[in-house]
Motif scaffolding. Structure first.
Motif, short mmCIF file in Angstrom:
data_model
loop_
_atom_site.label_atom_id
_atom_site.label_comp_id
_atom_site.label_asym_id
_atom_site.label_seq_id
_atom_site.Cartn_x
_atom_site.Cartn_y
_atom_site.Cartn_z
N TRP A 1 48.21 39.35 37.95
CA TRP A 1 47.66 38.83 39.21
C TRP A 1 46.20 39.24 39.31
O TRP A 1 45.85 40.36 38.96
N VAL A 2 45.36 38.33 39.80
CA VAL A 2 43.93 38.63 39.88
C VAL A 2 43.36 38.12 41.20
O VAL A 2 43.75 37.06 41.68
N GLU A 3 42.44 38.92 41.78
CA GLU A 3 41.70 38.44 42.96
C GLU A 3 40.49 37.68 42.48
O GLU A 3 39.66 38.20 41.73
N PHE A 4 40.40 36.41 42.90
CA PHE A 4 39.37 35.53 42.36
C PHE A 4 39.05 34.46 43.38
O PHE A 4 39.82 34.23 44.32
N ILE A 5 37.91 33.80 43.22
CA ILE A 5 37.52 32.72 44.12
C ILE A 5 38.43 31.51 43.90
O ILE A 5 38.53 31.01 42.79
N ASP A 6 39.08 31.08 44.96
CA ASP A 6 40.01 29.95 44.89
C ASP A 6 39.28 28.67 45.30
O ASP A 6 38.95 28.48 46.46
N ASP A 7 39.06 27.80 44.34
CA ASP A 7 38.41 26.52 44.61
C ASP A 7 39.32 25.36 44.22
O ASP A 7 38.87 24.31 43.77
N GLY A 8 40.62 25.59 44.39
CA GLY A 8 41.60 24.54 44.10
C GLY A 8 41.55 24.11 42.64
O GLY A 8 41.49 24.93 41.73
N ALA A 9 41.56 22.80 42.43
CA ALA A 9 41.55 22.25 41.07
C ALA A 9 40.27 22.57 40.32
O ALA A 9 40.22 22.48 39.09
N ASN A 10 39.22 22.97 41.05
CA ASN A 10 37.93 23.29 40.42
C ASN A 10 37.75 24.79 40.17
O ASN A 10 36.66 25.23 39.82
N THR A 11 38.82 25.56 40.37
CA THR A 11 38.73 26.99 40.15
C THR A 11 38.31 27.27 38.71
O THR A 11 38.91 26.76 37.76
N ALA A 12 37.27 28.08 38.54
CA ALA A 12 36.71 28.35 37.21
C ALA A 12 37.41 29.53 36.56
O ALA A 12 36.87 30.63 36.49
N ALA A 13 38.63 29.28 36.09
CA ALA A 13 39.41 30.37 35.48
C ALA A 13 38.74 30.93 34.24
O ALA A 13 38.96 32.09 33.88
N SER A 14 37.90 30.12 33.58
CA SER A 14 37.23 30.59 32.37
C SER A 14 36.28 31.75 32.64
O SER A 14 35.88 32.46 31.72
N VAL B 1 45.37 25.87 36.39
CA VAL B 1 44.00 25.37 36.25
C VAL B 1 43.25 26.26 35.27
O VAL B 1 43.37 27.49 35.29
N GLY B 2 42.48 25.63 34.39
CA GLY B 2 41.68 26.37 33.43
C GLY B 2 40.53 25.54 32.92
O GLY B 2 40.25 24.45 33.46
N GLU B 3 39.87 26.02 31.89
CA GLU B 3 38.74 25.31 31.31
C GLU B 3 39.20 23.94 30.79
O GLU B 3 40.23 23.84 30.12
N LYS B 4 38.46 22.91 31.10
CA LYS B 4 38.81 21.55 30.70
C LYS B 4 38.95 21.45 29.18
O LYS B 4 38.12 21.94 28.43
N ASP B 5 40.03 20.80 28.76
CA ASP B 5 40.31 20.53 27.34
C ASP B 5 40.56 21.80 26.52
O ASP B 5 40.57 21.75 25.28
N PRO C 1 48.13 34.21 40.47
CA PRO C 1 48.73 34.42 39.15
C PRO C 1 47.73 34.04 38.06
O PRO C 1 46.99 33.06 38.20
N VAL C 2 47.71 34.81 36.99
CA VAL C 2 46.79 34.53 35.89
C VAL C 2 47.50 34.73 34.56
O VAL C 2 48.34 35.63 34.41
N LYS D 1 42.53 29.46 20.30
CA LYS D 1 41.52 30.13 21.12
C LYS D 1 42.18 30.82 22.31
O LYS D 1 43.21 30.36 22.81
N LEU D 2 41.58 31.91 22.76
CA LEU D 2 42.05 32.56 23.97
C LEU D 2 41.58 31.74 25.16
O LEU D 2 40.38 31.49 25.32
N THR D 3 42.50 31.31 25.98
CA THR D 3 42.15 30.54 27.17
C THR D 3 42.81 31.16 28.39
O THR D 3 43.86 31.80 28.27
N THR D 4 42.21 30.99 29.54
CA THR D 4 42.71 31.59 30.77
C THR D 4 43.04 30.51 31.79
O THR D 4 42.26 29.59 32.01
N VAL D 5 44.21 30.64 32.42
CA VAL D 5 44.60 29.71 33.49
C VAL D 5 45.02 30.53 34.71
O VAL D 5 45.51 31.64 34.59
N VAL D 6 44.80 29.96 35.88
CA VAL D 6 45.24 30.57 37.13
C VAL D 6 46.01 29.53 37.94
O VAL D 6 45.94 28.33 37.67
N PHE D 7 46.76 30.01 38.92
CA PHE D 7 47.54 29.14 39.80
C PHE D 7 46.90 29.22 41.19
O PHE D 7 47.22 30.10 41.98
N PRO D 8 45.96 28.31 41.50
CA PRO D 8 45.24 28.39 42.79
C PRO D 8 46.13 27.99 43.96
O PRO D 8 47.08 27.23 43.80
#
Length: 287
Positions: A162-175, A100-104, A267-268, A130-137
């Motif tokens: 690996w990163v500790e972050f708020i997990d909001d499923g498909a809406n996780t704001a990896a950006s 999951v990451g920033e749309k488009d 995972p990030v 561009k540098l983009t970030t994705v996580v595996f929620p």
């Protein structure tokens, strides 16, 4: 005994799975059968029917030119069901890659069974990736990863770990994980361009250095890394590690937040260019 009629093509969709090999037709004469000549499958009927329901949906979607089965329609992950999937090498077929990451901002394409290619989009004003970030929620499926392998193609750079972050499923704001500015407080990361690995921040709010001058050169060769998560000294502590192709490994211990909290250690991958991700191992023992 439960009798089930199913097309062979439905069972053999994932060619690299044990299920496809078992029902390929090569072993029909040697497989155990009931008194009526039906092939006997020693699995819980409810779990096997749940698998068949998924395979049939996927077959129909493919026949109609559609995409894979949406996450919300995939079977609920339970220990019994996932144990069966692991036996048939179907975990990645059913649950797959849910980056999951920033749309488009990136594309995700399966290039082989269990392997995907992630490509970052280019900037609007030039052709520079561009540098983009994705996580595996975890929230989407309830599944955590114990291992994943990332390969940055020659010339591609970024950060993995690996990163500790708020997990909001498909809406996780990896950006929101902005590696260009600073590293998150809790995590372990390897910066490809810097050839340096970082751990959680210390009492002075500075990221600890776990390794530097690591043997890699992203401008000349591809960079392959294996990220792992294993049990620690008590039930919530885990050892998180990143291993290079030459066997060099950096690691740190981190506490997994309780299940009733919104944060998770995930995972990030932050990248510009193209990376391939494979070798997913799921923590089904934690279901």
């Amino acid at each position: 005994q439960t009798n089930i009629a199913v097309l062979r093509n439905t069972l053999t969709q994932f060619e690299d799975s044990m299920l496809a090999a078992k029902f390929s037709g090569r072993w029909d004469d040697s497989m155990e059968k009931d008194r009526d000549g039906n092939i006997f499958v020693d699995e819980d009927p409810d779990n096997f029917k749940m698998l068949l329901k998924f395979l049939r949906m996927r077959m129909k979607n493919n026949n109609q030119g559609g995409s894979s089965v949406p996450e919300r329609h995939r079977p609920k992950a339970t220990y019994e069901f996932c144990s069966m999937l692991e036996y048939y090498n179907l975990m990645q077929g059913v649950y797959g890659h849910t980056w999951v990451g920033e749309k488009d901002a990136f594309t995700c394409k399966e290039i082989a069974y269990g392997t995907v290619s992630l490509c970052s989009k280019t900037s609007d004003d030039d052709s520079t990736p561009k540098l983009t970030t994705v996580v595996f929620p975890h929230k989407s499926t309830g599944l955590k990863l114990n291992e994943f392998t990332v390969e940055f193609e020659k010339g591609a750079s970024g950060v993995v770990g690996w990163v500790e972050f708020i997990d909001d499923g498909a809406n996780t704001a990896a950006s929101c994980i902005n590696f260009a500015r600073s590293y998150p407080r809790f995590g372990i990361f390897l910066n490809i361009a810097e050839r340096k690995a970082y751990g959680p921040r210390n009492n002075n709010d500075v990221s600890t250095i776990l390794g530097e001058n690591l043997r890699m050169n992203h401008t000349e060769t591809a960079t392959k890394l294996v990220c792992q998560r294993v049990g620690g000294t008590h039930k919530t502590q885990r050892k998180y590690s990143i291993e290079l192709a030459d066997g060099t490994k950096v690691d740190t211990n981190m506490i997994d937040p309780p299940d009733n909290q919104d944060t998770r250690v995930m995972p990030v991958i932050a990248f510009s260019g193209k990376v391939t991700v494979s070798g997913l191992r799921y923590a089904i023992d934690e279901l």
